[in-house]
Write a protein that holds these residues in place. Sequence first.
Motif, PDB file in Angstrom:
ATOM      1  N   SER A 215      -3.333   9.369   0.510  1.00 25.91           N
ATOM      2  CA  SER A 215      -3.430   8.360  -0.533  1.00 25.91           C
ATOM      3  C   SER A 215      -3.356   6.958   0.066  1.00 25.91           C
ATOM      4  CB  SER A 215      -2.300   8.576  -1.541  1.00 25.91           C
ATOM      5  OG  SER A 215      -2.266   7.544  -2.474  1.00 25.91           O
ATOM      6  N   TYR A 216      -2.498   6.767   1.051  1.00 27.52           N
ATOM      7  CA  TYR A 216      -2.341   5.446   1.690  1.00 27.52           C
ATOM      8  C   TYR A 216      -3.631   5.038   2.399  1.00 27.52           C
ATOM      9  CZ  TYR A 216      -0.768   2.037   5.128  1.00 27.52           C
ATOM     10  OH  TYR A 216      -0.650   0.910   5.912  1.00 27.52           O
ATOM     11  N   GLN A 217      -4.168   5.972   3.158  1.00 31.22           N
ATOM     12  CA  GLN A 217      -5.376   5.640   3.923  1.00 31.22           C
ATOM     13  C   GLN A 217      -6.515   5.273   2.985  1.00 31.22           C
ATOM     14  OE1 GLN A 217      -6.006   9.103   6.337  1.00 31.22           O
ATOM     15  NE2 GLN A 217      -4.571   8.434   7.928  1.00 31.22           N
ATOM     16  N   LYS A 218      -6.579   5.981   1.920  1.00 31.02           N
ATOM     17  CA  LYS A 218      -7.643   5.674   0.944  1.00 31.02           C
ATOM     18  C   LYS A 218      -7.444   4.277   0.370  1.00 31.02           C
ATOM     19  CE  LYS A 218      -9.964   7.392  -3.173  1.00 31.02           C
ATOM     20  NZ  LYS A 218      -9.970   6.063  -3.773  1.00 31.02           N
ATOM     21  N   ALA A 219      -6.184   4.003   0.001  1.00 27.08           N
ATOM     22  CA  ALA A 219      -5.905   2.677  -0.586  1.00 27.08           C
ATOM     23  C   ALA A 219      -6.236   1.568   0.413  1.00 27.08           C
ATOM     24  CB  ALA A 219      -4.439   2.612  -1.008  1.00 27.08           C
ATOM     25  N   LEU A 220      -5.851   1.794   1.681  1.00 27.24           N
ATOM     26  CA  LEU A 220      -6.110   0.767   2.683  1.00 27.24           C
ATOM     27  C   LEU A 220      -7.602   0.602   2.931  1.00 27.24           C
ATOM     28  CD1 LEU A 220      -4.032  -0.894   4.475  1.00 27.24           C
ATOM     29  CD2 LEU A 220      -5.115   0.316   6.358  1.00 27.24           C
ATOM     30  N   GLN A 221      -8.297   1.708   3.035  1.00 25.20           N
ATOM     31  CA  GLN A 221      -9.745   1.639   3.254  1.00 25.20           C
ATOM     32  C   GLN A 221     -10.433   0.956   2.079  1.00 25.20           C
ATOM     33  OE1 GLN A 221     -11.486   2.220   5.915  1.00 25.20           O
ATOM     34  NE2 GLN A 221      -9.703   2.954   7.061  1.00 25.20           N
ATOM     35  N   ASP A 222      -9.956   1.266   0.891  1.00 16.10           N
ATOM     36  CA  ASP A 222     -10.531   0.595  -0.285  1.00 16.10           C
ATOM     37  C   ASP A 222     -10.341  -0.900  -0.179  1.00 16.10           C
ATOM     38  OD1 ASP A 222      -9.681   3.173  -2.758  1.00 16.10           O
ATOM     39  OD2 ASP A 222     -11.307   3.003  -1.295  1.00 16.10           O
ATOM     40  N   TRP A 223      -9.186  -1.308   0.277  1.00 17.41           N
ATOM     41  CA  TRP A 223      -8.873  -2.734   0.402  1.00 17.41           C
ATOM     42  C   TRP A 223      -9.751  -3.378   1.466  1.00 17.41           C
ATOM     43  CZ3 TRP A 223      -5.467  -4.883   4.468  1.00 17.41           C
ATOM     44  CH2 TRP A 223      -5.151  -6.223   4.264  1.00 17.41           C
TER      45      TRP A 223
ATOM     46  N   PHE B 274       0.833  -1.210   0.000  1.00 15.34           N
ATOM     47  CA  PHE B 274       0.000   0.000   0.000  1.00 15.34           C
ATOM     48  C   PHE B 274       0.860   1.249   0.000  1.00 15.34           C
ATOM     49  CE2 PHE B 274      -3.953  -2.132   0.387  1.00 15.34           C
ATOM     50  CZ  PHE B 274      -3.704  -3.279   1.113  1.00 15.34           C
ATOM     51  N   LEU B 275       1.953   1.174   0.717  1.00 18.11           N
ATOM     52  CA  LEU B 275       2.865   2.316   0.773  1.00 18.11           C
ATOM     53  C   LEU B 275       3.448   2.593  -0.610  1.00 18.11           C
ATOM     54  CD1 LEU B 275       3.607   3.915   3.299  1.00 18.11           C
ATOM     55  CD2 LEU B 275       5.724   2.633   3.415  1.00 18.11           C
ATOM     56  N   ARG B 276       3.825   1.514  -1.265  1.00 19.27           N
ATOM     57  CA  ARG B 276       4.428   1.670  -2.588  1.00 19.27           C
ATOM     58  C   ARG B 276       3.413   2.256  -3.562  1.00 19.27           C
ATOM     59  NH1 ARG B 276       9.185   1.846  -3.776  1.00 19.27           N
ATOM     60  NH2 ARG B 276      10.645   0.581  -2.601  1.00 19.27           N
ATOM     61  N   ARG B 277       2.203   1.750  -3.482  1.00 19.79           N
ATOM     62  CA  ARG B 277       1.168   2.245  -4.384  1.00 19.79           C
ATOM     63  C   ARG B 277       0.936   3.742  -4.163  1.00 19.79           C
ATOM     64  NH1 ARG B 277      -4.668  -0.170  -3.882  1.00 19.79           N
ATOM     65  NH2 ARG B 277      -3.407  -2.005  -3.579  1.00 19.79           N
ATOM     66  N   SER B 278       0.845   4.142  -2.929  1.00 17.95           N
ATOM     67  CA  SER B 278       0.635   5.564  -2.617  1.00 17.95           C
ATOM     68  C   SER B 278       1.815   6.400  -3.078  1.00 17.95           C
ATOM     69  CB  SER B 278       0.449   5.751  -1.116  1.00 17.95           C
ATOM     70  OG  SER B 278      -0.608   4.967  -0.653  1.00 17.95           O
ATOM     71  N   PHE B 279       2.975   5.840  -2.868  1.00 14.48           N
ATOM     72  CA  PHE B 279       4.177   6.580  -3.273  1.00 14.48           C
ATOM     73  C   PHE B 279       4.190   6.790  -4.784  1.00 14.48           C
ATOM     74  CE2 PHE B 279       8.339   8.199  -2.652  1.00 14.48           C
ATOM     75  CZ  PHE B 279       9.089   7.806  -3.747  1.00 14.48           C
TER      76      PHE B 279
ATOM     77  N   LEU C 170      11.518   1.734   1.584  1.00 18.35           N
ATOM     78  CA  LEU C 170      11.092   2.978   0.952  1.00 18.35           C
ATOM     79  C   LEU C 170      11.406   4.146   1.872  1.00 18.35           C
ATOM     80  CD1 LEU C 170       9.566   4.311  -1.427  1.00 18.35           C
ATOM     81  CD2 LEU C 170       7.481   4.072  -0.106  1.00 18.35           C
ATOM     82  N   LEU C 171      12.140   5.111   1.318  1.00 21.08           N
ATOM     83  CA  LEU C 171      12.459   6.331   2.083  1.00 21.08           C
ATOM     84  C   LEU C 171      11.517   7.424   1.613  1.00 21.08           C
ATOM     85  CD1 LEU C 171      14.358   7.904   4.007  1.00 21.08           C
ATOM     86  CD2 LEU C 171      15.794   8.393   2.044  1.00 21.08           C
ATOM     87  N   THR C 172      10.730   7.925   2.523  1.00 15.70           N
ATOM     88  CA  THR C 172       9.742   8.916   2.116  1.00 15.70           C
ATOM     89  C   THR C 172       9.329   9.751   3.317  1.00 15.70           C
ATOM     90  OG1 THR C 172       7.621   9.216   0.992  1.00 15.70           O
ATOM     91  CG2 THR C 172       7.782   7.393   2.547  1.00 15.70           C
ATOM     92  N   GLN C 173       8.436  10.673   3.025  1.00 12.50           N
ATOM     93  CA  GLN C 173       7.840  11.481   4.084  1.00 12.50           C
ATOM     94  C   GLN C 173       6.374  11.068   4.181  1.00 12.50           C
ATOM     95  OE1 GLN C 173       9.074  15.078   2.120  1.00 12.50           O
ATOM     96  NE2 GLN C 173      10.373  15.620   3.826  1.00 12.50           N
ATOM     97  N   PRO C 174       6.044  10.248   5.199  1.00 11.72           N
ATOM     98  CA  PRO C 174       4.726   9.612   5.250  1.00 11.72           C
ATOM     99  C   PRO C 174       3.571  10.595   5.196  1.00 11.72           C
ATOM    100  CG  PRO C 174       6.152   8.668   6.907  1.00 11.72           C
ATOM    101  CD  PRO C 174       6.890   9.823   6.315  1.00 11.72           C
ATOM    102  N   HIS C 175       3.765  11.775   5.760  1.00 11.13           N
ATOM    103  CA  HIS C 175       2.645  12.710   5.775  1.00 11.13           C
ATOM    104  C   HIS C 175       2.242  13.110   4.358  1.00 11.13           C
ATOM    105  CE1 HIS C 175       6.139  15.376   5.522  1.00 11.13           C
ATOM    106  NE2 HIS C 175       5.334  16.265   4.959  1.00 11.13           N
ATOM    107  N   LEU C 176       3.201  13.006   3.442  1.00  9.22           N
ATOM    108  CA  LEU C 176       2.862  13.332   2.059  1.00  9.22           C
ATOM    109  C   LEU C 176       2.027  12.229   1.412  1.00  9.22           C
ATOM    110  CD1 LEU C 176       6.336  14.722   0.963  1.00  9.22           C
ATOM    111  CD2 LEU C 176       4.354  16.024   1.701  1.00  9.22           C
ATOM    112  N   LEU C 177       2.186  10.998   1.924  1.00 10.81           N
ATOM    113  CA  LEU C 177       1.473   9.875   1.315  1.00 10.81           C
ATOM    114  C   LEU C 177       0.211   9.523   2.079  1.00 10.81           C
ATOM    115  CD1 LEU C 177       4.511   7.424   0.913  1.00 10.81           C
ATOM    116  CD2 LEU C 177       3.831   9.261  -0.607  1.00 10.81           C
ATOM    117  N   ARG C 178       0.022  10.118   3.245  1.00  8.15           N
ATOM    118  CA  ARG C 178      -0.977   9.625   4.201  1.00  8.15           C
ATOM    119  C   ARG C 178      -2.358   9.511   3.581  1.00  8.15           C
ATOM    120  NH1 ARG C 178      -0.154  13.017   8.566  1.00  8.15           N
ATOM    121  NH2 ARG C 178       1.526  11.597   9.136  1.00  8.15           N
TER     122      ARG C 178
END
Lengths: 714, 317
Positions: free
Chosen positions: B264-272, A39-44, B254-262
């Motif tokens: 989108s991630y939450q949506k993807a997870l909720q969709d799942w 999910f993280l990868r997809r969002s990224f 993955l090196l990232t700034q989670p707040h930037l993805l939050r």
Amino acid sequence: MQFLIPWMLAGTLAAGVPLALHFLRKSKPVVVPWAAMAFLRRSFRETSRKIRFRDLLLLLCRMALFILLAIAIARPTLSSLPLSGATDAVLVMDISQSMATQEAGVSRLEQATDAAKAVLEKLPLGSSARLLTVSDRVEEKAFGQSGKFDTVRTAVESLQPTDYAGDYYPGFEAAMESLRNSPLPVKQVIFFSDMQASGWQRQNASLRSLLEKLPESISVQMVKVGTPVPINIQVLDLEPATGITFSGQRLPWLVHVRNTGDQPASDFEVRLSLTDDPEGGESVRVARLESGEERVIPIDLLVPRPGRFAVEAKAGSDRFARDNQKAKIITARDRLRVLVVEGKSLVDPSRTNGFFMAHALRSSTGDANAPRLEVKTISAAMAGPEHLEESDVIFLVDPVLAGSEQLRTDFAEQLPNWMKTGHGLIYFAGKNVLAGNPEELHPIYTLLDGVPQPWKADAKTAFHLDTQSVSTEWLGRFQSAPLNQISQADFSAIYNWQSNNSSSKGSQIASFSNGTPAMWIQKFSNGILLKAGWTPDLECTDLPLRPTFVPLVQTILARILEQSEPRRIFPVELPLAIQSNSRETLGKEQFVWIAPDGHKYPSKNHYEGDRRTFEADFQPERSGVWKLQSPGSGEDFSTQVALQSSPMEGQELGGLQGPEIDEILGRKVYHHQAGITPSESWSSRGELSWMVMVLVGLLFLFETFFAWWAGKPL
Amino acid sequence: MSSSRDSTSQSQQELLERAKQLGLRALTLVDGLRVGDQASPLRGFSIEFAQHREYVPGDDLRHLDWRGYARTERFIVKQYDQETNYTAHILLDLSGSMAYGKPGESKYEQAQLLAAVISQVGISQANAIGIKILEEPQPGEPAPNLPPSTKPDRLRLLLDSISRRKPIPERNRETQVPILETAIRELSDKVGRRGLVVIISDLFEPWEPLMAQMQGLRIRGHDVMVLHVLHSHEIDLPWEGQVQFEDLESSDFLLTQPHLLRASYQKALQDWLEQIKSFCTKSRIEYVLVPSDQPPDESLLSMLAQRLKKRRIGRTS
């Protein structure tokens, strides 16, 4: 674009701060073991491009902030004014006569000095400034460097307009020369002027050539002052109508005026007076003088007694006052004695060639009731040395030069000495020049510098005077209507001199239509000899029967008298020097020149034979009547001189515009207009700091909002 | 030697202690539900019409209600109540991903507790409970697999096997291995008799194949219950700043700034999650989302108890 404080641009390096922070923040991440990697990868994948763009935009905003701030502090300017960097500035100030024109209570020169002082204020640290003045010549007035411009400023403030006509080339030439080897990085020539056309056009080819060779390191700025002048009345000339001034008589004078403005001048006064008695003169009101119109205004003037006087004409009142008046030095006589020596017999007056001359002379005074012009006519054989003492001017009208009727040789031999004491001789050559033995020439030929030879016209053609060839100084009035009708007179016989001594031939003042000289003049110390290659005889010409004959005789007489007098009228541009009879100044050693405004200046003097020359060791800059005085014991010595300015300055007071100047120079230069308060417009012209600061403010607001929205405050 | 023997026995003691603690915890949770003393006096089969329901592919056509079809032109089947003992297969996911969470709120601890509860309840009702531990393949060490049994010591063995294992993150391989999908497939192939399959997992495997295997279980007539164990972090992604996420089951990071993805991630997870719920509802699979960083709440336990108390298994399922 240039910068007032260029070293502040080093502040743009601060743009590296957000860049460094951008990387520093990435250096130590928190490590988190994670299960939902998919999910993280997809969002990224979905957001990385947006994130990267947003990050980049924010970074660029922050870097731009620092860069713009540094630029604003460095004070950018779009135009090259105000100046940037250590500058070698040459300020060229136009002090020609037109700079005295009034613009809403201040002169154009005052406007220019304000603008020049504003430039001095804005010169960057380490600059130097040189002040040159230009009119028809250039002069360096002051120099300052390393930011110390007090002397320059003082010199600028002390400038006054001269009465010289403008010629801008010397100023630019001197400015370029002074900058040629300047070590400073920025070199500027700044010209403050009303940009008169005459100033640009006097040496326009040289100016163009100079600017073509202008090095890239030198830039030229033009600062224009002044506005168009709708009405400008000029006094062009003043002269007695008959050419001769007799004392004790109200005689008509002619004052030449012209309106050089583009609007008609209405209801103005023309006044003529003696400078010693300005209220005692007479005036005439002119109802209307159209734009461009030139008119001769007749005004009577009474000169109370014989002697030398300064006469001044004033016309109207307008923004350019310097050409509203003109002065002249005249000699008033109580009488004039003219001797006509003729060559024919007195038995039949109708056959004497002196008849018409004498008649013309008597008609020239204009006052039949009190003839001051005493005309005496005698034959050549009767003229003796005793007549020289009784005569002021002698006309030799084709005298007989051989035989019993010939001109007396003792008379002829005395003529040169007589002339040198300030008398005039007019010789008309006729058929009598051929009489006599060529081996035994009459002594008159020595005086006349040779024997004139005849030019004969054939039966079909005749000679005519070429009015366009006449000397303006002597016969200028015959160049235009109605007197130019003199060219219609037929000359069937003319004579030309072939001199053995070319250096003494004199100056030609008129010629015939075939190019043959018609009249010459030669100076004899204080005297004048006028030679005519024709004679006023009906066998030679029909001129005596024409209405232009009398004016010709009047003019010749008036000019002869003027030239016989010590010269007292000079162009103001020339060095001031006069000669006087040593006897008049005998025993006096201290002399001063007194300017029209009353200022006094010392005079130098030296002897040349029986003459004494007085010179000013300064260059007068103002036209008008100057006095040379020697106050002391006994009778004071005093004489007057009239310095006259050129009418060129008043002909077109609007000045050229930028594109017209560029056309003359053959290249584009920077042009600025100085207003009533030029320092205000000067200071705001070209500087962009405020604009850059506005940009910085807007960018800061944008960055703050954008960073808050992106969750990445600075 | 003696030290290694001592350490082995020490670790065994620890495991026993752990199992005992787990059992006590499960017992505590179950006790209040009064499940054990509500065993039905009726044993054996009893057939009693219970209800109609829509026909789903796989149902025995003998139970189609043809009268109902003639009336409504819809295929419906009759469902009967039959009380009987059931066989429960617990698939306990202890793969690397279940290691997420601090001690005390990790996913695997929650999963173990749920397995213990189910075991306790099932055993107390004389049902056959088996368990298969799903974990990262260990060479030479097969995963514990207890087939369903009603033997007296089954509970102890179950608790022992549940408590013995811990998930081990596997970071040396490039991709994840679909352990759960494989286990369900194997179970589906091996087990002939219908029973209850309880899947306790975070379900972090490719969903399509997993869904297909679960559906396969239903087609074969099994009851399926999914206890979806997730940590709240995995739902909310609360991290801030620069974070390097390292996969617990592969070498991926993955090196990232989670707040930037939050978002989108939450949506993807909720969709799942929605997708899972929708599938489970459609397939009549009991589904419960269990946060690992919170104790099992009363409603969850009550639901488990009711669900496990009497399995109503009709002739059609």
